[in-house]
Design an enzyme around this catalytic site. Structure first.
Site, mmCIF file in Angstrom:
data_model
loop_
_atom_site.group_PDB
_atom_site.id
_atom_site.type_symbol
_atom_site.label_atom_id
_atom_site.label_comp_id
_atom_site.label_asym_id
_atom_site.label_seq_id
_atom_site.Cartn_x
_atom_site.Cartn_y
_atom_site.Cartn_z
ATOM 1 N N HIS A 74 0.812 -1.217 0.000
ATOM 2 C CA HIS A 74 0.000 0.000 0.000
ATOM 3 C C HIS A 74 0.842 1.262 0.000
ATOM 4 C CE1 HIS A 74 -2.011 -3.297 2.262
ATOM 5 N NE2 HIS A 74 -3.053 -2.986 1.500
ATOM 6 N N ASP A 176 34.777 -31.628 15.339
ATOM 7 C CA ASP A 176 34.864 -32.955 14.745
ATOM 8 C C ASP A 176 36.039 -33.094 13.785
ATOM 9 O OD1 ASP A 176 34.388 -35.411 13.465
ATOM 10 O OD2 ASP A 176 32.249 -35.251 13.794
ATOM 11 N N HIS A 179 36.177 -36.735 11.545
ATOM 12 C CA HIS A 179 35.654 -37.105 10.228
ATOM 13 C C HIS A 179 36.583 -36.690 9.083
ATOM 14 C CE1 HIS A 179 34.491 -32.874 9.855
ATOM 15 N NE2 HIS A 179 34.134 -33.085 8.618
ATOM 16 N N HIS A 184 36.484 -36.752 4.185
ATOM 17 C CA HIS A 184 37.081 -35.866 3.184
ATOM 18 C C HIS A 184 38.306 -36.485 2.510
ATOM 19 C CE1 HIS A 184 34.378 -32.756 4.457
ATOM 20 N NE2 HIS A 184 34.886 -32.678 5.671
ATOM 21 N N ASP A 335 30.434 -32.902 3.525
ATOM 22 C CA ASP A 335 29.715 -32.605 4.768
ATOM 23 C C ASP A 335 28.211 -32.573 4.538
ATOM 24 O OD1 ASP A 335 32.009 -32.389 6.328
ATOM 25 O OD2 ASP A 335 32.262 -30.259 5.880
HETATM 26 S S1 FES Z 1 1.803 -0.697 3.206
HETATM 27 FE FE1 FES Z 1 0.308 -2.186 3.577
HETATM 28 S S2 FES Z 1 1.484 -3.951 4.047
HETATM 29 FE FE2 FES Z 1 2.952 -2.430 3.769
HETATM 30 FE FE LIG Z 2 33.883 -31.627 7.136
#
Ligand code: FES
Ligand SMILES: [Fe+2]
Length: 420
Positions: A74, A176, A179, A184, A335
């Site tokens: 709006h 960790d 792992h 890896h 990962d």
């Molecule tokens: S102006 Fe109406 S929701 Fe932002």
């Molecule tokens: Fe990792």
């Protein structure tokens, strides 16, 4: 959401990402969409990205520079300080009765900066950011304050959606090392160029003297090698960065002392700031995990650099971060697969009742002179993971900040007092 993300200090932006008046960056605090914007006086404010009329988003871009945020629905319009500045048909339709001062954007309760890192917090009763970070600052400074020029994030935000809970990737990185040589192995054999305290392809060895798992700092955790160079172990060509390290090491020793200057700066370091921020000086990536419901996250990653680094080194860092922990990164995909599979496998009624097992190195931690925290030896242990889940549980059980326990084990301020 309420007890972790509604209560803890959460990373918002690095000051290098919004240098000028009106520069803004859009991020999340938990699942709340937030705009962080540089004010005329240089300060930084943050607001909910939600129009106070009907709740539409007032900002759609990820980042930019704005003199106002105007709502698509709006046409309400908000100034950079969050004030409601313009309302279409204000006199005709509201008969001049709308009190604009009551309809500004909702501000984040507290916004504070530590050496370039800007955090926000919704809880007015939280400790200050400095107190919240506590002794984790000792390690954070290894990136933020090692060199006189400070630090910055490089490049754009690399966003990835993963089918996992936010706690799993935090757990994976906070402690960790186990792992690494296994999950890896393929990535490591493609890019590893030097030793990382014996953590080699296929988990063929480990050196418990070569690193630390640090926890017991109010939920923050650190994993660090101590050799001053292994942060660049996964660079196919680490030479330019090693030259930068050696050329500047004395400066860093002068600024941060021997332990941090010689052993930590340049080494592989994983820092976790509870709940969802992780940064890795060395591999040079910086990451937040935004929860998107119980089984999904958005993982945001940047490359990080010191401003004093030569441009060619910064470019190499960005390239290598993308190669290892970027969207198509070799390591990140390993990962991602493990973390999403752990999540999927826990959905069943019976599997969800299974316990997980995190007892590695239980009872084998202690204090170390000159370092904060409760420390377990080496990069392979489940010490940090236990502290991470403990902190999560403490927050979940507490009604207010006053009930959240404090344990800054072996705190640096207490050590200074002891030596005084
Ligand atoms: S102006 Fe109406 S929701 Fe932002
Ligand atoms: Fe990792």
């Amino acid at each position: 959401m309420e007890r972790i993300f509604g209560r803890c200090w959460l990373f918002l932006v690095h000051t290098s990402q919004i240098p000028k008046t009106g520069d803004y960056f859009r991020t999340f605090m938990g699942e709340d969409d937030v705009i962080v914007i540089r004010q005329k006086d240089g300060s930084i404010k943050a607001f909910l990205n939600s129009c106070t009329h009907r709740g539409n988003r007032v900002c759609r871009a990820d980042r930019g520079n704005a003199r106002a945020f105007t709502c698509n629905y709006h046409g309400w319009s908000f100034a950079p300080d969050g004030a409601l500045a313009g309302v279409p048909l204000e006199n005709e339709a509201y008969f001049g009765k709308l009190d604009r001062s009551k309809f500004g954007l909702v501000p984040v309760t507290k916004v504070s900066e530590y050496k370039g890192l800007v955090f926000g917090c919704w809880d007015a009763n939280s400790p200050s950011l400095e107190d919240y970070l506590g002794d984790a600052k000792f390690f954070l400074d290894v990136w933020l304050d090692a060199m006189p020029g400070g630090s910055a994030l490089l490049g754009e935000t690399q966003k990835m959606v993963l089918g996992t809970n936010w706690k799993l990737p935090v757990e994976n990185v906070c402690g960790d090392g186990y792992h690494l040589g296994w999950a890896h192995a393929g990535a490591m054999s493609a890019v590893q160029s030097m030793d990382l305290t014996g953590l080699n392809v296929g988990n063929s060895g480990v050196d418990l003297d070569g690193g630390l798992s640090v926890a017991g700092m109010n939920g923050h955790m650190v994993l660090s090698a101590l050799d001053g160079v292994s942060g660049y172990a996964f660079y196919p060509d680490p030479k330019p960065i090693l030259e930068y390290l050696e050329a500047n090491r004395q400066t860093v020793i002068d600024r941060l002392g021997e332990v941090r200057g010689k052993q930590v700066w340049g080494a592989q370091v994983n820092i976790t700031i509870f709940p969802n921020l992780q940064l890795l000086p060395g591999l040079n990536w910086f990451r937040v995990y935004h929860p998107k419901g119980p089984g999904q996250i958005e993982q945001w990653t940047w490359a990080m650099a010191e401003n004093d680094m030569p441009e060619a080194v910064k470019a190499q860092i960005l390239e290598n971060q993308c190669l290892t922990f970027g969207l198509a990164g070799l390591f990140d995909n390993d990962d991602g697969d493990n973390l999403t599979a752990c999540t999927e496998q826990s959905r069943g009624w019976r599997t969800a009742q299974m316990d997980v097992y995190t007892n590695m190195a239980l009872g084998r931690s202690g204090k170390r002179e000159g370092l904060p925290g409760d420390i377990a030896a080496g990069l392979v242990s489940e010490h940090n993971q236990r502290y991470f889940y403990r902190r999560w549980q403490e927050h979940m059980m507490a009604e207010t900040w006053a009930e959240v326990p404090t344990y800054n084990i072996n705190s640096l301020t207490a050590q200074e007092a002891e030596h005084a």
